[in-house]
Design a protein around this motif. Structure first.
Motif, PDB file in Angstrom:
ATOM      1  N   GLY A   1      12.374  -0.617  -3.538  1.00  0.00           N
ATOM      2  CA  GLY A   1      11.276  -1.531  -3.244  1.00  0.00           C
ATOM      3  C   GLY A   1      10.157  -1.359  -4.248  1.00  0.00           C
TER       4      GLY A   1
ATOM      5  N   CYS B   1       2.995  -8.613  -8.425  1.00  0.00           N
ATOM      6  CA  CYS B   1       2.730  -8.960  -7.032  1.00  0.00           C
ATOM      7  C   CYS B   1       2.625 -10.479  -6.880  1.00  0.00           C
ATOM      8  CB  CYS B   1       1.434  -8.296  -6.575  1.00  0.00           C
ATOM      9  SG  CYS B   1       0.926  -8.765  -4.912  1.00  0.00           S
TER      10      CYS B   1
ATOM     11  N   THR C   1      12.750  -6.651   2.752  1.00  0.00           N
ATOM     12  CA  THR C   1      11.575  -7.481   2.467  1.00  0.00           C
ATOM     13  C   THR C   1      10.995  -8.088   3.739  1.00  0.00           C
ATOM     14  OG1 THR C   1      12.263  -7.968   0.216  1.00  0.00           O
ATOM     15  CG2 THR C   1      10.790  -9.550   1.251  1.00  0.00           C
TER      16      THR C   1
ATOM     17  N   ARG D   1       5.538  -1.581  -4.752  1.00  0.00           N
ATOM     18  CA  ARG D   1       4.232  -1.669  -4.101  1.00  0.00           C
ATOM     19  C   ARG D   1       3.207  -2.135  -5.128  1.00  0.00           C
ATOM     20  NH1 ARG D   1      -0.313   1.506  -2.592  1.00  0.00           N
ATOM     21  NH2 ARG D   1       0.246   3.119  -4.088  1.00  0.00           N
TER      22      ARG D   1
ATOM     23  N   THR E   1       3.006  -3.738 -10.160  1.00  0.00           N
ATOM     24  CA  THR E   1       3.608  -2.980  -9.060  1.00  0.00           C
ATOM     25  C   THR E   1       4.256  -1.708  -9.590  1.00  0.00           C
ATOM     26  OG1 THR E   1       5.753  -4.044  -9.279  1.00  0.00           O
ATOM     27  CG2 THR E   1       4.153  -5.120  -7.821  1.00  0.00           C
TER      28      THR E   1
ATOM     29  N   ASP F   1       7.426  -7.229   5.506  1.00  0.00           N
ATOM     30  CA  ASP F   1       6.473  -8.304   5.820  1.00  0.00           C
ATOM     31  C   ASP F   1       6.028  -8.201   7.276  1.00  0.00           C
ATOM     32  OD1 ASP F   1       6.433  -9.422   3.333  1.00  0.00           O
ATOM     33  OD2 ASP F   1       7.871 -11.023   3.775  1.00  0.00           O
TER      34      ASP F   1
ATOM     35  N   TYR G   1       0.215  -4.344  -1.260  1.00  0.00           N
ATOM     36  CA  TYR G   1       1.308  -4.954  -0.500  1.00  0.00           C
ATOM     37  C   TYR G   1       2.647  -4.359  -0.924  1.00  0.00           C
ATOM     38  CZ  TYR G   1       3.226  -8.462   2.614  1.00  0.00           C
ATOM     39  OH  TYR G   1       3.841  -9.083   3.673  1.00  0.00           O
ATOM     40  N   ARG G   2       3.546  -4.186   0.053  1.00  0.00           N
ATOM     41  CA  ARG G   2       4.844  -3.577  -0.215  1.00  0.00           C
ATOM     42  C   ARG G   2       5.949  -4.624  -0.142  1.00  0.00           C
ATOM     43  NH1 ARG G   2       1.368  -0.061   2.165  1.00  0.00           N
ATOM     44  NH2 ARG G   2       1.617   2.163   1.748  1.00  0.00           N
ATOM     45  N   PHE G   3       6.889  -4.519  -1.098  1.00  0.00           N
ATOM     46  CA  PHE G   3       8.002  -5.462  -1.170  1.00  0.00           C
ATOM     47  C   PHE G   3       9.317  -4.706  -1.028  1.00  0.00           C
ATOM     48  CE2 PHE G   3       4.442  -7.023  -3.620  1.00  0.00           C
ATOM     49  CZ  PHE G   3       4.284  -8.320  -3.148  1.00  0.00           C
TER      50      PHE G   3
ATOM     51  N   THR H   1      10.060  -5.487  -7.995  1.00  0.00           N
ATOM     52  CA  THR H   1       9.444  -6.668  -8.591  1.00  0.00           C
ATOM     53  C   THR H   1       8.351  -6.202  -9.538  1.00  0.00           C
ATOM     54  OG1 THR H   1       8.047  -8.581  -8.120  1.00  0.00           O
ATOM     55  CG2 THR H   1       8.062  -6.867  -6.471  1.00  0.00           C
TER      56      THR H   1
END
Ligand SMILES: [Zn+2]
Length: 400
Positions: A315, A332, A291, A317, A339, A295, A323-325, A329
């Motif tokens: 992960g 977002c 993560t 997106r 996502t 970031d 945005y990518r995590f 999740t």
């Protein structure tokens, strides 16, 4: 036949109506029991299993359309290739194959994006370098990868190039011959170094190397570096003092080059681990875990990314803002968008590949019992040029 595992089939079960799949296939083309193309049957079976998991007949038909050109490519692959990677998405006009010189397991991945992690790992884990060993009279050019250096070209100031070309230890390629064809006289210093830089630049452009290494006296390598074309000059990763043996034999020079590469790789490893230790102890300019690393990449702050041996990272997106995590999740945190799941290691490597400023290092265990040096940061860390809440002048965060 290999057993089919759940991990072979990474299907987007949360969006069964979606027809815009990309099918990524990896085919093992090595010869087994005298038969090479187990891969074709094997891939078809794996994909059929994947198709059964799709809920609609339409989706299964789409899968068929994706797969047909892949199976044809496997059938027609170069006999010298050890593996084949193929990516197919007729809906978006994508069909791309990569012939591989390393073995892979048969595997089919169905996702919204191509699964390219095995290719990225190879790219970063087994980098290839163009190595130039040069002094004021002589150049030897090598291609180095997988711990082996191969002599590909040479130039000698005193020996007329027509004669050099006929010497078996110089392997001239056609394009070099043309440039030097008419030369019978000895070269001046300037002409020689320009010729050296020209051969290096030309060769660098012809093959996709990870970087360029210059070995020789520092005054000579510095002069050559200034004469290189811009593209080659910016790819220099190492200038290392190395003396030319008198009347070097190709094997001696290859050994010198291999030794210099080994020393450099070992010193790179200890440099990276030392730098990480220091930053970890100060809690300063370091991102830990998928993560934080994602970031940092998305804010243009990551300079060097270091992976440990375990690169299984789930992960996600955001479908709205992109945005990518580094964790799965559902929603977002920035825009509330829905996502989808992505491979975080692949996202990190792919973003780094696009950002010329960020380099990637894979630190595998030196032996099987050795500790994972990246365990404390969940498999991946990044050296940063700035802390969070910073963005490069004139740029916003990269959403891409
Ligand atoms: Zn979002």
């Amino acid at each position: 036949m290999m057993p089919i595992t759940r991990s072979d089939l990474e299907i987007l079960l949360d969006s069964p109506d979606r027809t815009d799949y990309v099918v990524s296939a990896f085919a093992d083309l090595t010869v087994k029991d005298g038969f090479r193309h187990f891969a074709e049957t094997n891939l078809a079976n794996i994909a059929r299993q994947a198709g059964l998991a799709l809920s609609e007949a339409e989706a299964r038909q789409v899968l068929d359309e994706h797969l047909r050109p892949i199976l044809r490519a496997v059938d027609q692959a170069d006999p010298a290739a050890r593996g084949l990677a193929a990516f197919s998405a007729p809906g978006r006009g994508l069909f791309h194959t990569v012939e591989l010189h390393f073995p892979v397991e048969d595997r089919v991945v169905i996702d919204e994006e191509p699964f390219v992690l095995p290719l990225l790992e190879r790219w970063y884990g087994d980098p290839s370098y163009l190595v130039a060993l040069v002094d004021s009279h002589e150049l030897h050019l090598f291609e180095a990868h997988s711990g082996h250096a191969e002599h590909v070209a040479g130039l000698n100031k005193e020996v007329p190039t027509e004669i050099q070309r006929d010497k078996p230890r110089f392997t001239y390629k056609k394009r070099f011959n043309d440039a030097w064809h008419e030369r019978q006289q000895q070269l001046t210093n300037d002409e020689f170094l320009k010729g050296v830089a020209g051969i290096i630049s030309e060769h660098y452009r012809s093959v996709p190397f990870t970087g360029l290494i210059l070995l020789g006296q520092s005054s000579t390598t510095a002069a050559v570096r200034r004469l290189l074309h811009k593209e080659a000059a910016s790819a220099v990763v190492l200038e290392h003092p190395q003396s030319m043996r008198p009347g070097p034999k190709a094997q001696d020079v290859e050994d010198d080059v291999s030794r210099a590469m080994e020393q450099w790789k070992a010193s790179e490893r200890s440099r990276l681990l030392g730098e990480l230790e220091q930053r970890w102890s100060r809690g300063h300019l370091v991102a830990n875990g998928p993560t934080e690393v994602l970031d940092a990449l998305q804010q243009g702050r990551a300079v060097e990314i270091v992976f440990g041996p375990d690169r299984t990272m789930a992960g996600s997106r955001c479908g709205s803002c992109g945005y990518r995590f580094g964790v799965p999740t559902a929603e977002c945190v920035y825009c509330g968008g829905r996502t989808s799941s992505v491979d975080a290691a692949q996202e990190i490597m792919r973003m780094a590949l696009r950002q010329r400023i960020a380099t990637v290092h894979l630190l595998d265990r030196p032996d099987r019992r050795a500790e994972d040096p990246l365990r404390r940061s969940n498999g991946v860390a990044a050296l940063l040029r700035a802390e969070a809440n910073w963005s490069p002048p004139g740029e916003g965060p990269e959403a891409g």
